[in-house]
Scaffold this motif. Structure first.
Motif, PDB file in Angstrom:
ATOM      1  N   GLY A  44      64.107  37.934  50.625  1.00  0.00           N
ATOM      2  CA  GLY A  44      65.370  37.574  51.266  1.00  0.00           C
ATOM      3  C   GLY A  44      65.878  38.668  52.184  1.00  0.00           C
ATOM      4  N   VAL A  45      65.920  39.876  51.651  1.00  0.00           N
ATOM      5  CA  VAL A  45      66.408  41.017  52.436  1.00  0.00           C
ATOM      6  C   VAL A  45      65.558  41.188  53.701  1.00  0.00           C
TER       7      VAL A  45
ATOM      8  N   SER B  85      76.850  33.660  45.493  1.00  0.00           N
ATOM      9  CA  SER B  85      76.825  34.630  46.589  1.00  0.00           C
ATOM     10  C   SER B  85      75.434  35.243  46.698  1.00  0.00           C
ATOM     11  N   CYS B  86      75.319  36.480  46.227  1.00  0.00           N
ATOM     12  CA  CYS B  86      74.076  37.222  46.429  1.00  0.00           C
ATOM     13  C   CYS B  86      73.370  37.467  45.100  1.00  0.00           C
ATOM     14  N   THR B  87      72.509  38.462  45.069  1.00  0.00           N
ATOM     15  CA  THR B  87      71.672  38.671  43.888  1.00  0.00           C
ATOM     16  C   THR B  87      72.432  39.305  42.709  1.00  0.00           C
ATOM     17  N   PRO B  88      72.182  38.787  41.522  1.00  0.00           N
ATOM     18  CA  PRO B  88      72.803  39.393  40.335  1.00  0.00           C
ATOM     19  C   PRO B  88      72.342  40.827  40.110  1.00  0.00           C
ATOM     20  N   ARG B  89      71.221  41.180  40.711  1.00  0.00           N
ATOM     21  CA  ARG B  89      70.696  42.534  40.514  1.00  0.00           C
ATOM     22  C   ARG B  89      71.635  43.585  41.076  1.00  0.00           C
ATOM     23  N   THR B  90      72.421  43.222  42.073  1.00  0.00           N
ATOM     24  CA  THR B  90      73.357  44.205  42.613  1.00  0.00           C
ATOM     25  C   THR B  90      74.804  43.897  42.234  1.00  0.00           C
ATOM     26  N   LEU B 111      76.219  34.158  38.043  1.00  0.00           N
ATOM     27  CA  LEU B 111      76.068  34.417  39.468  1.00  0.00           C
ATOM     28  C   LEU B 111      74.917  33.571  40.000  1.00  0.00           C
ATOM     29  N   VAL B 112      75.204  32.819  41.045  1.00  0.00           N
ATOM     30  CA  VAL B 112      74.170  31.993  41.664  1.00  0.00           C
ATOM     31  C   VAL B 112      73.813  32.631  43.002  1.00  0.00           C
ATOM     32  N   GLN B 117      68.044  34.238  48.054  1.00  0.00           N
ATOM     33  CA  GLN B 117      67.081  33.198  47.715  1.00  0.00           C
ATOM     34  C   GLN B 117      67.446  31.840  48.308  1.00  0.00           C
ATOM     35  N   CYS B 118      68.332  31.877  49.313  1.00  0.00           N
ATOM     36  CA  CYS B 118      68.612  30.609  49.998  1.00  0.00           C
ATOM     37  C   CYS B 118      68.860  30.854  51.500  1.00  0.00           C
ATOM     38  N   SER B 119      70.071  31.330  51.854  1.00  0.00           N
ATOM     39  CA  SER B 119      70.384  31.388  53.293  1.00  0.00           C
ATOM     40  C   SER B 119      69.426  32.296  54.074  1.00  0.00           C
ATOM     41  N   TRP B 120      69.055  33.414  53.489  1.00  0.00           N
ATOM     42  CA  TRP B 120      68.198  34.366  54.207  1.00  0.00           C
ATOM     43  C   TRP B 120      66.737  33.922  54.316  1.00  0.00           C
ATOM     44  N   VAL B 121      66.329  33.055  53.433  1.00  0.00           N
ATOM     45  CA  VAL B 121      64.910  32.663  53.454  1.00  0.00           C
ATOM     46  C   VAL B 121      64.684  31.254  53.996  1.00  0.00           C
TER      47      VAL B 121
END
Lengths: 548, 572
Positions: A44-45, B85-90, B111-112, B117-121
């Motif tokens: 993604g990033v 929003s974004c990744t749960p990892r951060t 957190l979804v 894993q959606c908009s960026w890919v």
């Protein structure tokens, strides 16, 4: 609050596109938290594009992915499932991915038999730094599954939805099972195999609790503990002991179906895979359930006799580690039938008989499978069905007529057939030395009173010394589980007790006639480190045939 | 019967409240909103069951966004929160804390990830990206509705350490821990401290006397009042877990019991006695240790010495390299050539491993001093007769016979007696050679997978004195983390056994890499049973045991089957 009210230009443009006509597969991916999920994040990033068909579920470790998740995903509409984890040697939990790999192999085999193409299931190791690899694999996998087409049609998926639960006719049930006749003598509890080892179980008390709940609270299950509902082995020892003729096992089935409606399912063994696999068979996929048939075996598609194999091809990959070989029973049965001059048909479209679903209160699931099997009988036009599994036999003989009035086909269990043929001298058996003892399967014994046939069959083998265990025939002790629920320290005690009785006879081998007896007693024997060998009786018959 | 596998029916939340879920969808500027129609996703979210409130945020993680979450929790009586929003990892910790600040249990949050894993890919297909975002939110809502409140687990750590083994590694570890003001019990099996070092004459590459190093360490120990040294002692029993290990030690017949927070394993190794190999007799055919003894007490007198390397090492039955033998042979060869210049020395070797800067220097020096090196291969082993060794020199391609007065065998270090016993007591694994297996050679060296147990020195694999000191200090540094903190925190994501359906098959016990599962005996209604029990502090929540369990007795807190099945049910 949002300040972005206007749609971005790109999105507007895309909406104008004509609807896609190509098949868009649904892909479910499981990713471990530490490597693959991070790999997906990196994709993604890095803005690496892959198809939106892929939806991801995060788990802590690939070893956490239970086979039931995968089965459920395919049932609910996934066209492909991919499990991703850390590379071997990099697992955050040491060897969770190795465990995942072991599970995956078994699962892949079960799915293959169920008729799910192997390409629809995939296991990949993707590290946190492999964003590109994640995107590439997802793209490639999506395209591969796209080519395969949908696994299930929308109709097949929709057909699984169960409508609002029917309210059962309680009066009818009470009349049918005779629970109102209970005279509270307690003989059921006194005889109950489970109650011997688990003081929390009491059929008498369960019935009493039911009546009090029903009459005082108008909620039949209110006072019943789930232990009372789900511990029952449905071995019907209580039924045999009851002077009033109460059919407690049938009552339990009803209680279970009510409990399920309240969301209170029991604890299925093997992660629920067994029941899911049985339900899966009702979906109408083309199974690969006949790969085990040896080229030397004589089968005839047009035969009016069918050999009904049951779930043996599914049990095989799941239970080999217990030392049981469920498929050997099928191969041996064919060998015996051929030796008797019978060339039966074995039918690819066969589905599970529904025995286990019925006894766990999943009546709808049972009915679906039963309907498919009855349809098959019509389709194939068979006149006689031969069974090696006592449960399938019981289900066809007793349960199907209860739900569907017309089953116009002769049903024969192998023990009956062997008994008849040996009496007539149509099967030549050689000599076989050894001390054996025999485990009466509850479905063949207590439920169908077939006690003498197995003994006559086994004793017809010269040199075979058949010893009697302490409790046999109507008193026989259950193998510990009949329908894959509630395996516990209590059932283990039961098995230990039974194996002890087998050892006491001085026999070296305990012969079983039911695949579940074989599986559960093999597991217990291994677990308890007893030296008793557990063997299916068909192996002995085949060995004796070879000695002739 | 608490484990429920079919997710078709929803469980009532334990607090008897109907879920009231707040869904917060982040635009992330244009990162999400540029490709996902947030408006549409929000509209969809509000149509989902149990969703009581939906809000779009420009940046949910901004001050404003977080404030909006807190306000909404209070104003709309939300009891579950989902952020898309974004990744749960951060960002998961941040949002969890926000929930907590608003009085909501931090584990009632989901957190979804609709950015990474959606908009960026899926930038080229905004319509389907929006569709996917909606599905992911739907799955998240199904999960968050079933979440239960949880409390973080905290365990007090007893500020005391047990070091097993009084060799140079163990002593180094003990000294380092004590230097941080933490009491240490140092247990040594032998009468004296020092371990293998006591058999050594001089140390490479400095050629200082080994006895000086031992003396120095022992002196330091004597000066450290926090270290209790127990010689002729043995650990009899260990139970408990990080922070609270109950240990039973026998010291010269006297038994003591104590509680320690951590355990360092420094049990070392022993040298393999090459019985039956190359005519070993302890007189003219000896081990390197015997040579060291003769050099030390001056009884060395041979005029020709042959050393054979890799005796019983790097062979099929013992595949590893013992790591210290090349340098030991070179050190002794140098000492002999310097002290007894008339003595001829040949080293018969397979490969010389003198890694690094200083050791390679010694190898060169040995050659300069006239030590001969002859290479042999596994195919043709050197043949020893009385007075001579015949070596098939691989480089010359012919047999060479070298006479000797003293034949010295370099035998490898092997695992000492009692490792199996101790490894079972500590529930830590051994490798195929009987050396202890650390958690990960690169990511977690000098630590076991089991929390609170560390290792160093030859217990891990053969190492020399320098390495033993490094590792002793390294393991102490790791052990000092919980010791200094005084507390261990564990996330409440752990396995739990339903004892009613456990059959004591011990698959979970055997498979758990953290020894988090043990069996306990209990009495229920007068009936005795043995069942598995998970220690939530040691459990890392991987969940593999729950998959392995044949009876379905093991559930996973926060990642239970019910939760995952609910997500799968809403994925299509």
């Amino acid at each position: 609050m949002s300040t972005v009210t206007k749609q971005p230009r790109k999105a507007e443009k895309a909406e104008e596109k004509a609807p896609a006509t190509v098949f868009e597969p649904s892909i479910l991916a499981f990713a471990c938290n530490w490597c693959s999920y991070a790999g997906a994040d990196l994709a993604g990033v890095s803005r690496l594009q892959y198809p939106p068909n892929v939806k991801l579920i995060r788990v802590m470790c690939s070893g956490r992915v239970s086979p039931i998740f995968v089965l459920e995903a395919f049932k609910k509409g996934a066209d492909g499932v991919i499990i991703t984890g850390c590379h071997i040697g990099d697992c955050h939990y040491q060897d969770g991915n190795v465990k995942a790999e072991t599970m995956f192999k078994k699962l892949a085999e079960v799915l293959r038999v169920l008729g799910v193409e192997p390409e629809r299931l995939r296991l990949e190791w993707i590290s946190a730094s492999e964003g590109q690899r994640f995107a590439t694999i997802m793209t490639e996998f999506t395209e591969k599954v796209r080519k395969l087409g949908p696994l299930l049609s929308p109709e097949q998926i929709k057909a699984q939805e169960t409508g609002p639960a029917e309210s059962s006719d309680l009066k009818e049930l009470v009349r049918e099972t005779g629970v109102y006749q209970c005279i509270e003598c307690g003989k059921c509890t006194g005889g109950c195999l489970m109650a011997r080892f688990n003081p929390q179980v009491s059929p008498r008390l369960a019935m009493k609790n039911f009546f009090v709940s029903y009459f005082s609270h108008k909620q039949p299950l209110k006072l019943l503990s789930m232990d009372e509902v789900w511990y029952c082995l449905t071995c019907e020892t209580c039924h045999y002991h009851c002077p009033a003729g109460v059919d407690f096992a049938k009552f339990i089935v009803w209680l279970r179906s009510e409990a399920i409606k309240l969301g209170k399912t029991g604890t299925p063994t093997h992660g629920g895979v067994m029941h899911a696999m049985m339900e899966f068979q009702a979906l109408g996929l083309k199974q690969n359930r006949l790969d085990w048939v040896d080229s030397s075996a004589q089968v005839d598609e047009k035969s009016d006799t069918m050999y009904y194999v049951g779930c043996l091809p599914y049990f095989e990959p799941i239970f080999t580690e217990t030392g049981a070989h469920p498929l050997a029973m099928a191969r041996n049965t064919l060998k015996i039938l051929n030796a008797l001059g019978i060339k039966p048909s074995v039918y690819e479209g066969e589905v599970c008989c529904g025995h286990d679903l019925y006894w766990t209160g999943n009546i709808e699931g049972f009915k679906k499978l039963a309907a498919l099997n009855l349809e098959n009988i019509q389709k194939t036009g068979v006149k006689r069905i031969i069974f090696s599994c006592p449960e399938c036999f019981y289900t066809y003989k007793i349960l199907y007529p209860q739900f569907f009035k017309t089953v116009e086909v002769e049903t024969v269990h192998m023990m009956q057939l062997l008994d008849e043929k040996i009496k007539k001298g149509e099967l030549k058996l050689g000599r076989l030395e050894g001390k054996f003892t025999f485990q009466d399967p509850c479905r063949l014994g207590r439920l169908l009173a077939i006690y003498d046939e197995p003994r006559r069959v086994l004793k017809s083998v010269k040199g075979l010394d058949l010893q009697c265990m302490e409790e046999i025939r109507k008193e026989s002790i259950c193998c510990g589980s009949t329908h894959w629920v509630s395996c516990s320290s209590y059932t283990k005690q039961l098995q230990k007790y039974r194996l002890g009785q087998a050892v006491d006879t001085g026999a070296s081998t305990l012969l079983t006639a039911c695949p579940k007896c074989q599986i559960h007693l093999s597991c217990a024997a291994k677990d308890l480190k007893t030296k008793m060998k557990i063997q299916d009786y068909t192996e002995i018959i085949v060995q004796a045939m070879e000695q002739a | 019967m608490s484990i429920q596998l079919q997710a078709t029916k929803k469980q009532d939340p334990p607090d008897e409240e109907t879920p009231r879920i707040g869904v917060f969808i982040c635009h992330c500027g244009a990162n999400i909103a540029g490709f996902v129609n947030v408006e549409e996703a929000a509209k969809y979210a509000s149509s989902l069951p149990d969703v009581a409130f939906v809000q779009k945020n420009l940046y949910t993680c901004s001050e404003t966004g977080l404030r909006e979450i807190k306000t909404a929790i209070k104003e709309h009586k939300l009891n579950r929160v989902l952020v898309a929003s974004c990744t749960p990892r951060t960002h998961e910790p941040l949002f969890k804390s926000t929930c907590q600040e608003a009085g909501l249990n931090r584990y009632l949050f989901e957190l979804v990830n609709i950015r990474e894993q959606c908009s960026w890919v899926h930038m080229q297909d905004p319509v389907r990206a929006t569709e996917k975002a909606k599905q992911l939110i739907r799955m998240g809502v199904a999960r968050v509705a079933l979440l239960e409140p949880r409390q973080e687990i905290t365990v007090e750590v007893t500020r005391k350490a047990l070091v097993i083994g009084g060799g140079v590694a163990g002593i180094s570890a003990a000294l380092s821990i004590a230097a941080s003001n933490i009491p240490v019990i140092l247990v040594e099996r032998e009468k004296e401290l020092g371990g293998l070092l006591r058999d050594v004459n001089k140390l490479y590459p400095t050629l200082g006397a080994a006895s000086e190093l031992v003396d120095e360490h022992v002196k330091k120990l004597q000066k450290a009042p926090l270290i209790k040294v127990m010689t002729r002692a043995k650990v009899l029993n260990v139970s408990g877990f990080i922070g609270n290990y109950k240990v039973q030690i026998d010291s010269a017949g006297e038994q003591i019991e104590d509680t320690v927070g951590v355990i360092v394993v420094a049990t070392g190794a022993r040298i393999m006695i090459p019985n039956g190999m190359y005519g070993y007799d302890g007189k003219n055919v000896v081990m390197q240790t015997e040579l060291e003894r003769r050099l030390k007490d001056g009884s060395f007198s041979a005029r020709s010495v042959v050393m054979i390397q890799c005796v019983g090492a790097r062979v099929p039955e013992r595949e590893y390299c013992s790591r210290i033998c090349c340098m030991t042979a070179i050190k002794n060869a140098i000492l002999i050539r310097e002290t007894y210049p008339e003595t001829e020395i040949f080293v018969v070797y397979r490969d010389i491993q003198t890694f690094g800067t200083l050791y390679e220097e010694d190898y060169r020096r040995a050659r300069e001093l006239g030590v001969g090196f002859l290479r042999y291969g596994l195919a043709k082993l050197p043949a020893v007769d009385e007075g001579g060794v015949t070596v098939y020199d691989e480089l010359l391609g012919k047999n060479v016979r070298i006479p000797y007065e003293l034949l010295v065998l370099s035998a490898p270090l092997v695992a000492p007696e009692g490792v199996t016993e101790l490894s079972k007591m500590l529930k830590v694994p051994l490798d195929a050679n009987g050396f202890y297996l650390e958690a990960h050679a690169k990511l977690r060296p000098v630590e076991f997978a089991t929390d609170g147990v560390y290792l160093c020195g030859c217990a891990r694999w053969p190492c020399d004195i320098g390495d033993a000191v490094y590792q002793g200090r390294g393991s102490a540094a790791r052990a000092l983390i919980p010791l200094r903190k005084g507390k261990v925190y564990a996330e409440p994501l752990y396995a739990e056994v339903n004892p009613n359906v456990c059959r004591d098959c011990r698959r979970c016990v055997e498979s758990c890499p953290y020894s988090a599962i043990t069996t306990v005996e209990e009495t229920v209604h007068g009936y005795q049973r043995t069942v598995s029990k998970v220690n939530p502090v040691l459990c890392k929540g991987c969940g593999a045991c729950s998959v392995l369990c044949p009876t379905g007795a093991i559930g996973m807190k926060h990642y239970d089957n019910t939760l995952i099945m609910a997500m799968i049910g809403k994925a299509f």
